[in-house]
Design a protein around this motif. Sequence first.
Motif, PDB file in Angstrom:
ATOM      1  N   ARG A 108       0.977  -1.308   0.021  1.00 43.76           N
ATOM      2  CA  ARG A 108      -0.013   0.165  -0.049  1.00 43.76           C
ATOM      3  C   ARG A 108       0.972   1.306   0.056  1.00 43.76           C
ATOM      4  NH1 ARG A 108      -3.406  -1.676   5.188  1.00 43.76           N
ATOM      5  NH2 ARG A 108      -1.030  -2.010   5.679  1.00 43.76           N
ATOM      6  N   HIS A 109       2.107   1.002   0.187  1.00 49.50           N
ATOM      7  CA  HIS A 109       3.195   2.347   0.212  1.00 49.50           C
ATOM      8  C   HIS A 109       4.155   1.994  -0.844  1.00 49.50           C
ATOM      9  CE1 HIS A 109       1.270   3.452   3.685  1.00 49.50           C
ATOM     10  NE2 HIS A 109       1.201   2.368   4.363  1.00 49.50           N
ATOM     11  N   LEU A 110       5.132   3.122  -0.766  1.00 48.47           N
ATOM     12  CA  LEU A 110       6.145   3.006  -1.687  1.00 48.47           C
ATOM     13  C   LEU A 110       7.121   1.603  -1.766  1.00 48.47           C
ATOM     14  CD1 LEU A 110       7.416   6.434  -0.826  1.00 48.47           C
ATOM     15  CD2 LEU A 110       6.469   5.895  -3.105  1.00 48.47           C
ATOM     16  N   PRO A 111       7.567   1.301  -2.842  1.00 50.49           N
ATOM     17  CA  PRO A 111       8.434   0.190  -2.967  1.00 50.49           C
ATOM     18  C   PRO A 111       9.950   0.349  -2.404  1.00 50.49           C
ATOM     19  CG  PRO A 111       8.352   1.201  -5.018  1.00 50.49           C
ATOM     20  CD  PRO A 111       7.516   2.007  -4.282  1.00 50.49           C
ATOM     21  N   TRP A 112      10.406  -0.860  -1.676  1.00 49.88           N
ATOM     22  CA  TRP A 112      11.575  -0.898  -1.371  1.00 49.88           C
ATOM     23  C   TRP A 112      12.518  -1.428  -2.566  1.00 49.88           C
ATOM     24  CZ3 TRP A 112      14.161   0.914   3.059  1.00 49.88           C
ATOM     25  CH2 TRP A 112      13.269   1.140   4.109  1.00 49.88           C
ATOM     26  N   ALA A 113      13.632  -1.144  -2.920  1.00 50.59           N
ATOM     27  CA  ALA A 113      14.626  -1.746  -4.023  1.00 50.59           C
ATOM     28  C   ALA A 113      15.457  -2.507  -3.224  1.00 50.59           C
ATOM     29  CB  ALA A 113      14.942  -0.589  -4.981  1.00 50.59           C
ATOM     30  N   LEU A 114      15.938  -3.763  -3.744  1.00 50.26           N
ATOM     31  CA  LEU A 114      17.028  -4.604  -3.198  1.00 50.26           C
ATOM     32  C   LEU A 114      18.079  -4.535  -4.362  1.00 50.26           C
ATOM     33  CD1 LEU A 114      17.772  -6.628  -1.214  1.00 50.26           C
ATOM     34  CD2 LEU A 114      17.221  -8.444  -2.752  1.00 50.26           C
ATOM     35  N   HIS A 115      19.474  -3.830  -3.761  1.00 50.05           N
ATOM     36  CA  HIS A 115      20.508  -3.839  -4.541  1.00 50.05           C
ATOM     37  C   HIS A 115      21.453  -4.761  -4.037  1.00 50.05           C
ATOM     38  CE1 HIS A 115      19.130   0.273  -5.671  1.00 50.05           C
ATOM     39  NE2 HIS A 115      18.664   0.138  -4.383  1.00 50.05           N
ATOM     40  N   GLY A 116      21.293  -6.259  -4.601  1.00 44.36           N
ATOM     41  CA  GLY A 116      22.160  -7.144  -4.238  1.00 44.36           C
ATOM     42  C   GLY A 116      23.742  -6.897  -4.457  1.00 44.36           C
ATOM     43  N   GLU A 117      24.107  -6.414  -5.586  1.00 45.32           N
ATOM     44  CA  GLU A 117      25.435  -6.204  -5.635  1.00 45.32           C
ATOM     45  C   GLU A 117      26.060  -5.067  -4.576  1.00 45.32           C
ATOM     46  OE1 GLU A 117      23.552  -2.776  -7.344  1.00 45.32           O
ATOM     47  OE2 GLU A 117      23.108  -4.992  -7.424  1.00 45.32           O
ATOM     48  N   GLY A 118      25.321  -4.164  -4.110  1.00 40.73           N
ATOM     49  CA  GLY A 118      25.819  -3.311  -3.061  1.00 40.73           C
ATOM     50  C   GLY A 118      25.386  -3.661  -1.649  1.00 40.73           C
ATOM     51  N   HIS A 119      24.582  -4.718  -1.504  1.00 41.08           N
ATOM     52  CA  HIS A 119      24.228  -5.405  -0.336  1.00 41.08           C
ATOM     53  C   HIS A 119      23.401  -4.195   0.613  1.00 41.08           C
ATOM     54  CE1 HIS A 119      27.869  -8.383  -0.306  1.00 41.08           C
ATOM     55  NE2 HIS A 119      27.222  -8.418  -1.183  1.00 41.08           N
ATOM     56  N   TYR A 120      22.500  -3.671  -0.022  1.00 39.30           N
ATOM     57  CA  TYR A 120      21.423  -2.815   0.639  1.00 39.30           C
ATOM     58  C   TYR A 120      20.108  -2.993  -0.074  1.00 39.30           C
ATOM     59  CZ  TYR A 120      22.426   0.949  -2.981  1.00 39.30           C
ATOM     60  OH  TYR A 120      22.387   1.623  -4.012  1.00 39.30           O
ATOM     61  N   ILE A 121      19.258  -2.279   0.739  1.00 40.40           N
ATOM     62  CA  ILE A 121      17.668  -2.140   0.159  1.00 40.40           C
ATOM     63  C   ILE A 121      17.534  -0.608   0.463  1.00 40.40           C
ATOM     64  CG2 ILE A 121      16.851  -2.733   2.375  1.00 40.40           C
ATOM     65  CD1 ILE A 121      14.638  -4.494   1.071  1.00 40.40           C
ATOM     66  N   SER A 122      16.709  -0.037  -0.425  1.00 42.61           N
ATOM     67  CA  SER A 122      16.576   1.468  -0.121  1.00 42.61           C
ATOM     68  C   SER A 122      15.224   1.981  -0.913  1.00 42.61           C
ATOM     69  CB  SER A 122      17.814   2.328  -0.953  1.00 42.61           C
ATOM     70  OG  SER A 122      17.523   1.958  -2.424  1.00 42.61           O
ATOM     71  N   VAL A 123      14.927   3.151  -0.402  1.00 40.19           N
ATOM     72  CA  VAL A 123      13.662   3.615  -0.983  1.00 40.19           C
ATOM     73  C   VAL A 123      14.079   5.137  -1.273  1.00 40.19           C
ATOM     74  CG1 VAL A 123      12.811   4.245   1.319  1.00 40.19           C
ATOM     75  CG2 VAL A 123      11.146   4.222  -0.728  1.00 40.19           C
ATOM     76  N   ASP A 124      13.421   5.999  -2.370  1.00 39.41           N
ATOM     77  CA  ASP A 124      13.841   7.271  -2.710  1.00 39.41           C
ATOM     78  C   ASP A 124      12.792   7.953  -3.019  1.00 39.41           C
ATOM     79  OD1 ASP A 124      13.594   7.005  -5.445  1.00 39.41           O
ATOM     80  OD2 ASP A 124      15.861   5.967  -5.635  1.00 39.41           O
ATOM     81  N   THR A 125      12.865   9.229  -3.485  1.00 45.79           N
ATOM     82  CA  THR A 125      11.605  10.005  -3.668  1.00 45.79           C
ATOM     83  C   THR A 125      11.401  10.031  -5.325  1.00 45.79           C
ATOM     84  OG1 THR A 125      13.388  11.699  -3.808  1.00 45.79           O
ATOM     85  CG2 THR A 125      11.788  11.858  -1.935  1.00 45.79           C
ATOM     86  N   SER A 126      11.928   9.070  -6.105  1.00 45.80           N
ATOM     87  CA  SER A 126      11.645   9.060  -7.523  1.00 45.80           C
ATOM     88  C   SER A 126      10.294   8.641  -7.550  1.00 45.80           C
ATOM     89  CB  SER A 126      12.753   8.327  -8.141  1.00 45.80           C
ATOM     90  OG  SER A 126      12.706   6.787  -7.575  1.00 45.80           O
ATOM     91  N   TYR A 127       9.545   7.904  -6.536  1.00 43.40           N
ATOM     92  CA  TYR A 127       8.115   7.730  -6.838  1.00 43.40           C
ATOM     93  C   TYR A 127       7.516   8.777  -5.729  1.00 43.40           C
ATOM     94  CZ  TYR A 127       9.585   2.916  -8.377  1.00 43.40           C
ATOM     95  OH  TYR A 127      10.148   1.911  -8.925  1.00 43.40           O
ATOM     96  N   GLU A 128       6.337   8.766  -6.306  1.00 46.05           N
ATOM     97  CA  GLU A 128       5.296   9.738  -5.379  1.00 46.05           C
ATOM     98  C   GLU A 128       4.929   8.770  -4.376  1.00 46.05           C
ATOM     99  OE1 GLU A 128       4.023  13.284  -5.960  1.00 46.05           O
ATOM    100  OE2 GLU A 128       5.865  13.278  -7.252  1.00 46.05           O
ATOM    101  N   GLY A 129       4.810   9.462  -3.107  1.00 48.56           N
ATOM    102  CA  GLY A 129       4.381   8.743  -1.870  1.00 48.56           C
ATOM    103  C   GLY A 129       5.047   9.414  -0.808  1.00 48.56           C
TER     104      GLY A 129
END
Length: 683
Positions: free
Chosen positions: A39-60
């Motif tokens: 129901r909210h913004l998606p988290w993106a998994l960056h396997g090569e950098g070993h992290y998960i993130s969310v940013d303002t490129s999506y509205e929410g």
Amino acid sequence: AVNAARFVLAALRLAGAALLSPGSCTFEDSACGYEWDYRHLPWALHGEGHYISVDTSYEGEKAVLSSPELYSEEWSCIRLIYQIATTSVTSPDPARLNLYLRQEGESFDRLLWSAKEPSDSWLIASLDLTNTTKKYKIVLEGEMGQDKSASIAVFEIKITPGYCIECDFEENHLCGFMNRWNPNVNWFVGGGNIRNSQSILPKDHTLNSELGHYMYVDSVYVKHFQEVAQLISPKTTAPMSGCLSFYYQLKQESSIVFTVYLRDTSGFYEEIWKTDSALTADWALAEVDFSAPYPMEVIFEVAFNSAKGGYVALDDISFSPVYCSNQTGTPFNPAEAGCNFEEGLCNFYQDHKDGPGWSRVKVKRNVYRAGDHTTGFGYYLLANTKFTSQPGYIGRLYGPTLPGNLQFCLRFYYALYGFFRMSGTLAVYIFEENHVVQEKIWSVLDSPKGVWTQAEISFKKPMPCKVVFVGWCKSFWDCGLVALDDVSLSLGSCQAADLLPPNPGECTFEKDECVFTQKKRGRGSWHRRRGPTPTSYTGPKGDHTTGVGYYMYIEASNMVYGQRAYLVSRSLRGTSGKQCLIFFYHMYGAGTGLLSVYLKKEGDDEEIPLWRRTGEQSISWLRGLIEYESDRNYQIIFEVIRGVSMRSDTAIDDVLFQAGPCLEVEEIQFSSGYPDSLNEIEY
């Protein structure tokens, strides 16, 4: 040999990755059972950098990530490695990362930690999780705020058994321990590599090998007299007491002072340990009794007197909830120093050499005289009720003995009636145990007449002491009444308590409307207000929380007879078992209408009536208790129907949702009017 050592380290790392405890994740190739809320913004998994993130490129507004269901009967520590990156330095509404605990059977998540400071590299947060028999989930919430471009990254979540102040220094994040940077002397990591010139000791203590790590500080670069290096532990986030132990080595040419301090949030240092021996050839064990009833940091400090000082090394800091000295002393329970006077005076007492100063009284519900603060129809203390003819009259109320050297926050409610000049009519003193030293720490200046007003005082005394409430009548001509109720004591300063995350499920309306929203705004609407309502002879004079804060009310003069106003909670999580809703309501005014509370379950059209009051009830804030159950998600609705005249302002305040059945029972759920026996004081 070097290659072999590297191979061993790589193997250790692999083994570590394979043995991640439940709820831990390094986000290498999966999210380890963590799920995001669609129901909210998606988290993106960056396997090569070993992290998960969310940013303002999506509205929410936010992104929510929740762990698999976890269970741990022992104390554990959550370590979170994260970064918040923003372009703007200051924003009125910055991006922030929140961490909540979602316990089984609770409708509300408990906020454990929140951060909004942007940084150029990763940061670490350490949070203690007390042992519990309930299953729980960890919920991470990234709020994007109003920044034009912001991102929040989580690199690692690690849940380990044990306490956050424990460390063996084998991992690169050093368990969140920080060196306070000094141009000349600092704590460094030692060991770990055979050819490391920094390694001044042959073996660490943890692995007893050259590959192990420890912390050390040496005097090579000392330039000034009395240079100091500090290693600072993560702040404790849950009350703990017991035995702190660590291993150290000390080699000195001239005097080194190695000290361990506790530092509280106000910056106050307390020394708890100091080296007594001149030097130690091998790792020596130090043990010290340690108590952190409120957030504290442990500081390992080394002070050098010259560049020939030598060095100090430190390893394997650990903690046990049992005191080292086998002392069994029960820790002080601050609840024993408070009282709501419903059952008696608790641990308070009077010396009657200056007359019976304080009387315990109760006022039945009425429209002339305010009742107590606890429920509106319970007991409180009244000074100087029967003996108004003694000028210079003093009534003293003594509290129980409090241990010395602890920071306290004292809170209580008082109300004053009938004085022309209020200042000094109620004062609080600290009596040290010998009763020779007494110090005034608070006295009333001015307050709204007849309104329960909250006072809060922070104090700390080296010796055991007592709190004494003194009601004072200066002259025969100006002798009113002083009322006292709901005295409570907590550990830590009041300012530190105000910085703690709010209780889940509690709404005082001080900052906003919390989980509540209006069904429709317009003439029939609820307003958030402080102070008295505009119409005389109706509505409260002040709020219930502090007497000078905010409450929610309907302004009857803006509405017509029979018009309704709704205050609706957001959808709350359904749970198995009983829940208790506690709130305070104010229904004073000859034309008062109806106040009702409803339960609306998800998927149902009907609203189940839980509680109702009709007509004028009291000039006081009254406590309402409702027990209910809902295994589906649900909403709670407060509905007011305006009465026959504009003297029908109805208010609510201090709403609290609690898991489990109500501890007390309210006799009547649906009632109208008030009893006839008005304005009777019972002694």
